[in-house]
Design a protein around this motif. Structure first.
Motif, short mmCIF file in Angstrom:
data_model
loop_
_atom_site.label_atom_id
_atom_site.label_comp_id
_atom_site.label_asym_id
_atom_site.label_seq_id
_atom_site.Cartn_x
_atom_site.Cartn_y
_atom_site.Cartn_z
N LEU A 185 0.83 -1.20 0.00
CA LEU A 185 0.00 0.00 0.00
C LEU A 185 0.87 1.25 0.00
O LEU A 185 0.56 2.24 -0.67
N GLY A 186 1.97 1.22 0.74
CA GLY A 186 2.89 2.35 0.75
C GLY A 186 3.54 2.59 -0.60
O GLY A 186 3.74 3.73 -1.02
N LEU A 187 3.88 1.50 -1.31
CA LEU A 187 4.48 1.64 -2.64
C LEU A 187 3.49 2.23 -3.63
O LEU A 187 3.86 3.07 -4.47
N ILE A 188 2.23 1.80 -3.55
CA ILE A 188 1.21 2.36 -4.43
C ILE A 188 1.01 3.85 -4.13
O ILE A 188 0.88 4.68 -5.04
N THR A 189 1.00 4.20 -2.83
CA THR A 189 0.85 5.60 -2.44
C THR A 189 2.02 6.44 -2.92
O THR A 189 1.85 7.56 -3.41
N LYS A 190 3.22 5.89 -2.80
CA LYS A 190 4.41 6.60 -3.27
C LYS A 190 4.35 6.85 -4.77
O LYS A 190 4.71 7.93 -5.25
N MET A 191 3.88 5.86 -5.52
CA MET A 191 3.74 6.04 -6.96
C MET A 191 2.68 7.08 -7.28
O MET A 191 2.82 7.86 -8.23
N ALA A 192 1.63 7.13 -6.46
CA ALA A 192 0.55 8.09 -6.70
C ALA A 192 1.02 9.52 -6.55
O ALA A 192 0.53 10.43 -7.24
N PHE A 193 1.96 9.75 -5.63
CA PHE A 193 2.45 11.10 -5.40
C PHE A 193 3.66 11.45 -6.27
O PHE A 193 4.19 12.56 -6.18
N ALA A 194 4.10 10.51 -7.08
CA ALA A 194 5.28 10.76 -7.92
C ALA A 194 4.98 11.79 -9.01
O ALA A 194 5.79 12.66 -9.30
N ALA A 195 3.80 11.67 -9.64
CA ALA A 195 3.41 12.59 -10.70
C ALA A 195 1.91 12.48 -10.90
O ALA A 195 1.29 11.48 -10.53
#
Length: 240
Positions: A185-195
């Motif tokens: 879930l943290g990895l998906i969230t990190k990707m969401a805030f990338a761009a």
């Protein structure tokens, strides 16, 4: 995830005594939530339950079913409060970090307390210790000790090893499932805030994974309670 845990190291000057403050905080919050749920469910009790009381009665019947599947009710009814407490506490603890994640700076404060192996192994150790306590209480120490050499004495070392493996597997199974869910879930969230494009693409898998994690949280709470009652039945039932 690029987050740090808020650690309190060397408490009271003891080199090995470290505390994860987020785990302590979330354990307290989980306990408060479970307490509030129980208070709300116990208010205005009626012979014909409705609303929230009806829901809690369903949970109680569910735990009764678990106990009935592992031992006779006359022996197992005393474990109903234990099973009910474990089920509600572990489920609430499992889903707290799935609903949202609280990060202050680079420090992760809001998470599932069961994503910490110290918590899950403490719970499993408590369960195994309780099985020994009730085994001695129900059977007496002599009869309880004889179970370690039945049906043949050479099984004694294997049964001793089994106690340690039961503790480890019960705790680490819960930890592994919840920790892995929060990592993804943290990895998906990190990707969401990338761009911005990634944000739009990540919304659907994030919601899907949160829903799946809620399901996993419930399943893992059920498995923990079921195995607790299985281990307890092995110690208190005469037919095992």
């Amino acid at each position: 995830m690029d987050h740090e845990a808020p650690l309190l190291n060397d408490l009271f000057g003891i080199p090995w005594l470290d505390f994860n403050l987020s785990t302590v905080l979330m354990t307290f919050i989980s306990s408060v939530i479970v307490f509030i749920i129980c208070v709300l469910a116990a208010r205005n009790l009626q012979m014909k339950p409705t609303g929230f009381q009806n829901f809690m009665d369903w949970i109680i019947d569910f735990v009764k079913g678990i106990i009935d599947d592992t031992m006779d009710w006359k022996t197992g009814k005393v474990f109903l409060p234990l099973g009910l407490t474990l089920l509600t506490y572990i489920f609430i603890s499992n889903i707290l970090g799935v609903i949202t994640m609280g990060v202050v700076g680079y420090t992760l404060w809001w998470k599932s307390p069961t994503s910490d192996a110290a918590i899950t192994l403490t719970l499993s150790t408590m369960v195994v210790v309780l099985t020994h306590y009730y085994g001695i209480k129900v059977k007496g120490f002599g009869e309880y000790a004889k179970d370690y050499v039945r049906p043949v004495p050479f099984l004694l070392p294997f049964k001793i090893i089994e106690e340690f493996t039961n503790t480890l597997t019960l705790g680490l199974r819960l930890f592994g499932n919840i920790f892995a869910g929060e990592i993804l879930l943290g990895l998906i969230t990190k990707m969401a805030f990338a761009a911005i494009p990634f944000t739009l693409v990540s919304i659907i898998p994030m919601m899907a994974w949160q829903g799946f994690s809620l399901f996993i949280g419930g399943i893992q709470a059920f498995i923990f309670v079921m195995l607790t009652m299985v281990y307890m039945s092995h110690k208190v039932s005469s037919d095992h």
